[in-house]
Motif scaffolding. Structure first.
Motif, short mmCIF file in Angstrom:
data_model
loop_
_atom_site.label_atom_id
_atom_site.label_comp_id
_atom_site.label_asym_id
_atom_site.label_seq_id
_atom_site.Cartn_x
_atom_site.Cartn_y
_atom_site.Cartn_z
N LEU A 146 0.83 -1.20 0.00
CA LEU A 146 0.00 0.00 0.00
C LEU A 146 0.87 1.26 0.00
O LEU A 146 0.60 2.22 -0.73
N ALA A 147 1.93 1.23 0.79
CA ALA A 147 2.84 2.38 0.82
C ALA A 147 3.53 2.57 -0.53
O ALA A 147 3.69 3.71 -1.01
N ALA A 148 3.94 1.46 -1.16
CA ALA A 148 4.64 1.56 -2.45
C ALA A 148 3.72 2.11 -3.54
O ALA A 148 4.11 2.99 -4.32
N PRO A 187 -7.27 -7.28 2.19
CA PRO A 187 -7.49 -7.89 3.51
C PRO A 187 -8.72 -8.78 3.60
O PRO A 187 -8.80 -9.62 4.50
N LEU A 188 -9.67 -8.60 2.70
CA LEU A 188 -10.84 -9.50 2.71
C LEU A 188 -10.44 -10.94 2.42
O LEU A 188 -11.12 -11.88 2.82
N ALA A 189 -9.30 -11.10 1.70
CA ALA A 189 -8.83 -12.45 1.34
C ALA A 189 -7.74 -12.94 2.28
O ALA A 189 -7.28 -14.07 2.15
N ILE A 476 -6.60 -1.11 11.79
CA ILE A 476 -5.36 -0.82 11.06
C ILE A 476 -5.61 -0.86 9.56
O ILE A 476 -5.12 0.01 8.81
N TRP A 477 -6.38 -1.81 9.12
CA TRP A 477 -6.70 -1.94 7.69
C TRP A 477 -7.42 -0.70 7.17
O TRP A 477 -6.99 -0.07 6.19
N ASP A 481 -5.95 2.28 4.57
CA ASP A 481 -6.61 2.57 3.29
C ASP A 481 -7.03 4.04 3.21
O ASP A 481 -6.89 4.68 2.16
N LEU A 482 -7.54 4.56 4.31
CA LEU A 482 -8.01 5.95 4.31
C LEU A 482 -6.84 6.92 4.11
O LEU A 482 -6.93 7.87 3.32
#
Length: 553
Positions: A146-148, A187-189, A476-477, A481-482
């Motif tokens: 996510l950071a990348a 994260p759902l998976a 955290i998820w 994302d936000l």
């Protein structure tokens, strides 16, 4: 690299061939990343891999570290090339890869593909390790990815702002948006047994020493089992063979080549099955020097002087001697080698081994009987033995066969299997578990016991490496994302504002507007270039020149 005009092109990407090389570079990056991750995570099985290659090639060599170093070097090289390529694209330049880099890129790509294919064909079970490891690493890899991708928004937004055609903008934006949304929903998976409430954590798995304590002493030797008992393990696992004259002894391989000096003492018999040696000959062999020379776990250098000398003088161990060491407080799993048909005790070796075990005085409840051969006889002679199976079957069939325990490789069992077997009152022991992260995942999954080469390390693990309540993980998820979304929106707005005005000027105007801060010689050169450009375009330069004069240029 050669700079090109981002306004005159739909994308500020390189020409066709450069795009192809960029695609190859990107593909190489992801392939080497997957291979590097795979080889790093299979550290748990390095000794198994070396043993597997030993059986293929006929000689022992530690291949794990050279492969890891080579993989790390290739991944670093490709990563640096990709970073440089992205930097060039960000400032509107072509990659212009040097031919040496192109050769290095293609070589790395081909090598990675061939190696991955070879592992898939020779040892496909090991790829299951990737999926198991993701149970431990996926939540953290998600944050890193996510950071990348969020950081990459600076480059994508810049390209989006420079692009002229609306169609090209939509294609670029849609592709990037698809990647971002997929990452937001990953994260759902993600499923990890360590995402759980602390109060639901099962007791710490019991630890059995695999062939004793093979990181502290040569495997299947008396010293190895003494070290295992010193570590206060729950039990030990050993491999039993019957000598030609009927003496049960401990040996894992079919031949004596890997763990003894048989090639020096009996060179003409080095490739014979170990059971074809009588006990007198077996006593002449050294079973410890190989451990110090090959150092299979890179632990020989950490031995004390006394342990080093003791290891160097180990001999082949009788089953009777091992049982004397472990019989008081330790459980036992026994593996049996099938004997050659020409062996004089081919049909009675189970009976002889069974007599040796019972004569040792070890508690019957402490013995986990693994062989399927003569299981009915064993039940009659030793009803207290825990009947154990090395085959993964459904719970009903196992109960019908009188099985109370399973001994399986950790890649063969899922978290759901562990729960189902527990509900059927069947205990599961998994082998060979050496790394604390893998031990932690199996602990969270509720595995009752594991067999390990590193019992001295796992016994010091007081708690799973990480344990996270579901509510905390969800927080955290969503927060990650936000934050990522807000940063990406801000970057796109800023890049659009910063670069959007470029379209309102042609390149010559931009060049001349910057001339005020240049020397007179630079201004003269710019004027000449502009004149020739307009003449070639069929435009009369007179008015433009008078305009320049009037404004003091």
């Amino acid at each position: 690299g050669t700079k090109w005009d981002p306004v005159d092109t739909d994308f500020s990407f390189p020409p066709q061939w450069e795009r192809l090389w960029f695609l190859i570079l990107t593909s190489s990056f992801f392939l080497t990343l997957v291979w590097f991750y795979f080889w790093w995570e299979v550290h748990n099985d390095y000794n198994e891999i070396n043993w597997f290659l030993y059986n293929r090639m006929g000689y022992w060599s530690d291949w794990s570290i050279p492969i890891l170093v080579t993989t790390a070097a290739g991944f670093t090289y490709i990563t640096m090339l990709l970073i440089l390529a992205l930097c060039h694209i960000a400032v509107g330049q072509q990659m212009n890869l040097h031919w040496l880099h192109k050769i290095g890129l293609v070589t790395t790509l081909i090598t990675t593909v061939v190696t991955m294919s070879s592992i898939a064909q020779l040892w496909d079970d090991e790829w299951e390790m990737v999926f198991i490891s993701l149970q431990a690493t996926a939540p953290f890899l998600h944050i890193g990815a996510l950071a990348a991708v969020t950081a990459l928004s600076w480059l994508v937004a810049g390209q989006f702002a420079r692009t002229e055609k609306a169609t090209s903008q939509m294609l670029m934006f849609t592709a990037y948006l698809a990647v971002v949304v997929a990452l937001y929903l990953v994260p759902l998976a993600i499923s990890s047994p360590c995402i759980m409430e602390k109060k639901a954590l099962a007791p710490k798995p019991a630890i059995l020493g695999h062939r004793g304590a093979p990181m502290l002493a040569p495997e299947n030797t008396l010293m190895s089992f003494q070290k295992a008992v010193e570590q206060k393990v729950y039990g030990v696992q050993a491999d039993v063979v019957l000598s030609y004259d009927g003496v049960p002894f401990l040996m894992h391989d079919k031949t004596l080549r890997r763990t003894t000096n048989v090639e020096e003492v009996f060179p003409e018999r080095a490739y014979e099955h170990s059971s074809m040696f009588n006990w007198t000959d077996l006593q002449k062999l050294n079973a410890g020097e190989w451990f110090l020379q090959n150092d299979p776990f890179w632990t020989a250098g950490s031995l004390s002087r006394a342990d080093y000398l003791e290891a160097a003088n180990q001999s082949v161990c009788k089953l009777e001697d091992m049982l004397e060491v472990i019989k008081d407080n330790t459980s036992l799993i026994l593996n049996f080698q099938d004997l050659p048909a020409a062996h004089p005790y081919y049909s009675t070796y189970i009976n002889i081994t069974l007599e040796t075990i019972l004569a040792s005085g070890i508690r019957q409840q402490a013995v986990m009987w693994l062989p399927d051969t003569e299981r009915q006889l064993v039940r009659q002679v030793a009803p207290g033995f825990q009947q154990t199976s090395g085959l993964k079957l459904d719970a009903e069939r196992l109960r019908e066969k009188g099985i109370v325990k399973l001994n399986l490789r950790y890649t063969k069992v899922t978290n759901e299997d562990v729960r189902d077997y527990a509900m059927a009152n069947l205990s599961v022991n998994l082998y060979t578990v050496n790394e604390p992260w893998l031990f932690s995942i199996l602990w969270c999954a509720g595995v009752p016991s594991v067999t390990s080469d590193s019992s001295h390390l796992l016994r010091k693990v007081p708690f799973p490496i990480w344990l996270m309540p579901p509510d905390e993980y969800h927080l955290i998820w969503i927060t990650s994302d936000l934050i990522s979304f807000l940063v990406i929106v801000g970057v796109f707005i800023f890049q659009k504002w910063r670069l959007g005005s470029i379209r309102t000027y042609n390149p010559e105007q931009i060049m001349l507007s910057a001339a005020v801060r240049r020397s007179s010689q630079d201004v003269k050169i710019m004027k000449e270039k502009l004149i020739f450009s307009e003449i070639n375009s069929g435009v009369e330069p007179a008015d433009e020149l008078s305009f320049c004069s009037e404004n003091g240029y």
